[in-house]
Design a protein around this motif. Sequence first.
Motif, PDB file in Angstrom:
ATOM      1  N   ALA A  33       0.860  -1.185   0.000  1.00 46.68           N
ATOM      2  CA  ALA A  33       0.000   0.000   0.000  1.00 46.68           C
ATOM      3  C   ALA A  33       0.890   1.227   0.000  1.00 46.68           C
ATOM      4  O   ALA A  33       1.776   1.357   0.855  1.00 46.68           O
ATOM      5  N   SER A  34       0.643   2.148  -0.928  1.00 45.03           N
ATOM      6  CA  SER A  34       1.583   3.241  -1.157  1.00 45.03           C
ATOM      7  C   SER A  34       0.906   4.605  -1.066  1.00 45.03           C
ATOM      8  O   SER A  34      -0.304   4.753  -1.259  1.00 45.03           O
ATOM      9  N   ALA A  35       1.733   5.597  -0.801  1.00 47.32           N
ATOM     10  CA  ALA A  35       1.272   6.979  -0.798  1.00 47.32           C
ATOM     11  C   ALA A  35       1.010   7.504  -2.202  1.00 47.32           C
ATOM     12  O   ALA A  35       0.486   8.617  -2.351  1.00 47.32           O
ATOM     13  N   ASP A  36       1.326   6.732  -3.243  1.00 53.40           N
ATOM     14  CA  ASP A  36       1.054   7.162  -4.615  1.00 53.40           C
ATOM     15  C   ASP A  36      -0.385   6.857  -5.039  1.00 53.40           C
ATOM     16  O   ASP A  36      -0.705   6.837  -6.226  1.00 53.40           O
ATOM     17  N   HIS A  37      -1.284   6.598  -4.051  1.00 52.97           N
ATOM     18  CA  HIS A  37      -2.721   6.353  -4.250  1.00 52.97           C
ATOM     19  C   HIS A  37      -3.009   4.977  -4.840  1.00 52.97           C
ATOM     20  O   HIS A  37      -4.104   4.758  -5.372  1.00 52.97           O
ATOM     21  N   SER A  38      -2.070   4.063  -4.754  1.00 51.78           N
ATOM     22  CA  SER A  38      -2.296   2.745  -5.345  1.00 51.78           C
ATOM     23  C   SER A  38      -1.826   1.645  -4.407  1.00 51.78           C
ATOM     24  O   SER A  38      -1.019   1.876  -3.496  1.00 51.78           O
ATOM     25  N   ALA A  39      -2.352   0.445  -4.655  1.00 50.11           N
ATOM     26  CA  ALA A  39      -1.871  -0.789  -4.024  1.00 50.11           C
ATOM     27  C   ALA A  39      -1.393  -1.703  -5.136  1.00 50.11           C
ATOM     28  O   ALA A  39      -1.862  -1.607  -6.279  1.00 50.11           O
ATOM     29  N   ALA A  40      -0.471  -2.592  -4.807  1.00 52.08           N
ATOM     30  CA  ALA A  40       0.107  -3.456  -5.835  1.00 52.08           C
ATOM     31  C   ALA A  40       0.294  -4.858  -5.288  1.00 52.08           C
ATOM     32  O   ALA A  40       0.521  -5.048  -4.082  1.00 52.08           O
ATOM     33  N   LEU A  41       0.201  -5.847  -6.174  1.00 48.56           N
ATOM     34  CA  LEU A  41       0.471  -7.249  -5.860  1.00 48.56           C
ATOM     35  C   LEU A  41       1.716  -7.675  -6.605  1.00 48.56           C
ATOM     36  O   LEU A  41       1.887  -7.377  -7.796  1.00 48.56           O
ATOM     37  N   TRP A  42       2.599  -8.430  -5.914  1.00 53.07           N
ATOM     38  CA  TRP A  42       3.915  -8.757  -6.447  1.00 53.07           C
ATOM     39  C   TRP A  42       4.161 -10.261  -6.379  1.00 53.07           C
ATOM     40  O   TRP A  42       3.728 -10.931  -5.441  1.00 53.07           O
ATOM     41  N   SER A  43       4.914 -10.750  -7.349  1.00 48.56           N
ATOM     42  CA  SER A  43       5.428 -12.112  -7.288  1.00 48.56           C
ATOM     43  C   SER A  43       6.602 -12.141  -6.318  1.00 48.56           C
ATOM     44  O   SER A  43       7.564 -11.375  -6.460  1.00 48.56           O
ATOM     45  N   ILE A  44       6.517 -13.007  -5.321  1.00 53.20           N
ATOM     46  CA  ILE A  44       7.572 -13.057  -4.307  1.00 53.20           C
ATOM     47  C   ILE A  44       8.880 -13.533  -4.921  1.00 53.20           C
ATOM     48  O   ILE A  44       9.964 -13.006  -4.606  1.00 53.20           O
ATOM     49  N   GLU A  45       8.812 -14.526  -5.812  1.00 48.40           N
ATOM     50  CA  GLU A  45      10.037 -15.124  -6.361  1.00 48.40           C
ATOM     51  C   GLU A  45      10.742 -14.225  -7.356  1.00 48.40           C
ATOM     52  O   GLU A  45      11.974 -14.108  -7.341  1.00 48.40           O
ATOM     53  N   THR A  46       9.985 -13.554  -8.230  1.00 45.75           N
ATOM     54  CA  THR A  46      10.618 -12.780  -9.299  1.00 45.75           C
ATOM     55  C   THR A  46      10.701 -11.294  -9.000  1.00 45.75           C
ATOM     56  O   THR A  46      11.476 -10.572  -9.639  1.00 45.75           O
ATOM     57  N   GLY A  47       9.892 -10.804  -8.057  1.00 43.93           N
ATOM     58  CA  GLY A  47       9.869  -9.372  -7.799  1.00 43.93           C
ATOM     59  C   GLY A  47       9.071  -8.588  -8.815  1.00 43.93           C
ATOM     60  O   GLY A  47       9.095  -7.350  -8.817  1.00 43.93           O
ATOM     61  N   LYS A  48       8.320  -9.271  -9.676  1.00 48.74           N
ATOM     62  CA  LYS A  48       7.544  -8.609 -10.718  1.00 48.74           C
ATOM     63  C   LYS A  48       6.192  -8.154 -10.178  1.00 48.74           C
ATOM     64  O   LYS A  48       5.539  -8.869  -9.424  1.00 48.74           O
ATOM     65  N   CYS A  49       5.772  -6.947 -10.577  1.00 42.85           N
ATOM     66  CA  CYS A  49       4.461  -6.439 -10.207  1.00 42.85           C
ATOM     67  C   CYS A  49       3.398  -7.129 -11.064  1.00 42.85           C
ATOM     68  O   CYS A  49       3.466  -7.117 -12.305  1.00 42.85           O
ATOM     69  N   LEU A  50       2.408  -7.754 -10.410  1.00 44.31           N
ATOM     70  CA  LEU A  50       1.393  -8.537 -11.117  1.00 44.31           C
ATOM     71  C   LEU A  50       0.096  -7.773 -11.329  1.00 44.31           C
ATOM     72  O   LEU A  50      -0.601  -8.008 -12.324  1.00 44.31           O
ATOM     73  N   LEU A  51      -0.249  -6.868 -10.402  1.00 46.07           N
ATOM     74  CA  LEU A  51      -1.539  -6.196 -10.464  1.00 46.07           C
ATOM     75  C   LEU A  51      -1.481  -4.909  -9.652  1.00 46.07           C
ATOM     76  O   LEU A  51      -0.787  -4.842  -8.631  1.00 46.07           O
ATOM     77  N   ARG A  52      -2.210  -3.897 -10.114  1.00 45.25           N
ATOM     78  CA  ARG A  52      -2.326  -2.639  -9.370  1.00 45.25           C
ATOM     79  C   ARG A  52      -3.791  -2.346  -9.101  1.00 45.25           C
ATOM     80  O   ARG A  52      -4.656  -2.628  -9.923  1.00 45.25           O
ATOM     81  N   TYR A  53      -4.038  -1.755  -7.925  1.00 46.10           N
ATOM     82  CA  TYR A  53      -5.370  -1.249  -7.619  1.00 46.10           C
ATOM     83  C   TYR A  53      -5.273   0.265  -7.514  1.00 46.10           C
ATOM     84  O   TYR A  53      -4.493   0.795  -6.702  1.00 46.10           O
TER      85      TYR A  53
END
Length: 498
Positions: free
Chosen positions: A178-198
């Motif tokens: 959860a970020s101050a940039d007005h968004s939330a994000a879901l990440w792959s733990i193994e690769t560090g890749k962002c999978l989805l943004r809210y």
Amino acid sequence: MPVESGSSAAARHTKQKRKSHSLSIRRSNSTEQDQRSGPGMQRDMLDGQDSKLPLSMRSNLLDLFGQIEREFENLYIENLELRREIDTLNERLVSEGQTVEGGELGKGVLKAKASHSTSQLSQKLKTTYKASTSKIVSSFKATTSRAVCQILKEYVGHRDGIWDLALTRNSPVVLGTASADHSAALWSIETGKCLLRYAGHAGSVNSIKFHPTEQMALTASGDQTAHIWRYMVQLPVIPPVADISAQCDDELDFSDKEEGEGDVEALCSEVPTIRVATTTLKSHQGVVIAADWLVGGKQVVTASWDRAANLYEVETSELVHTLTGHDQELTHCCTHPSQRLVVTSSRDTTFRLWDFRDPSIHSVNVFQGHTDTVTSAVFTVGDNVVSGSDDRTVKVWDLKNMRSPIATIRTDSAVNRISVSANQRIIALPHDNRQVRLFDMAGVRLARLPRSNRQGHRRMVCCSVWNEESASCNLFTCGFDRQAIGWNINIPVLLQEK
């Protein structure tokens, strides 16, 4: 005007100072003698000396030096009296030594015995001190040689600081931020890749929590609302080890770039984005700083800067209870993993335990023990609550006895949102000074996560969360440097027992 004679002045002075110390009496008598001598004699003595100082100043100096001389004289007399008392005590010790042992003991023998007994006592004190501190010292030494704390992955892509993070409770296991940039994000733990943004909030996203059984997320925001939204992600294929290392280096470069640079924005825009919430909870009159699911996932609790916490039904979005009592803004809320208990923390230096186990009675207990803002309070698997504060302390409490903490951890910096490992019962403390420290439930420090110019957080660390399902990447931290970090924490059992 009649002048009082010296003898009558001495009598009057003695009556006024009858209960004074003998030293003060000596000073008075000496002063009276000076008065008897008269100012003329002192003036004659001063006139006979060659000096450029004014007569009044020389007279004052003479009087002051006389007082100093009398002070030394009194000290000298007291010293002589003390020496006589010491000699008397030594003679008494000699006579007692003759009576007990039946032989004559000289002063040299007594001094030798006294010296021997003193050295024995000193040795005992040193041994006791070393024994009492050896456990603490050995625990600190063991942390540097036996505890393993390594950075495994960095998660970079937000355009502002990250306030909170959480792990999904069902498969697939992903990391949420959860970020101050007005968004939330879901990440792959193994690769560090962002999978989805809210991106459904109109303000800073202050917290994120996942449903215990379904693929739903709960986020709290500065737009005075809390959102529930559904997600669906597919984990990427894990690349070879060499590619992972290259990706970590790239991510380190991202973390040093300023907001708005092309690479970071491209990374954020390439992932799928959800912009509409499934459910919106909007009964607060201020910033919603935190939210959490109650056990079972049918109700949620939110904490706000309007000094209240709200309890909602998820299915109907109905406001069930408004929890009031805090005197200042709330900073955090947390629910018990297996019971209908809620704990809220506040800037009023307290945290409160709300009991919803009995539908007809909603009791509340107030915990007082901090001297500054309580930044977070969390439940453990047992009957404990761990609270952290801006007063630089962390306290472990027993739910059955809330009068005083069972352990207190003192640090050198304000403590932010803490987390406790359910399996190992280790407390992770994120600090304002960019440090992250690990303690056991007894308050013994186990480790400090490494930090340098090339690794670790570069700004305030806001939150930490444990990953109980993984033996490798088992701790995550986030900070205002716009990144989350995955750590491998390996603390031997023997070290924890110490």
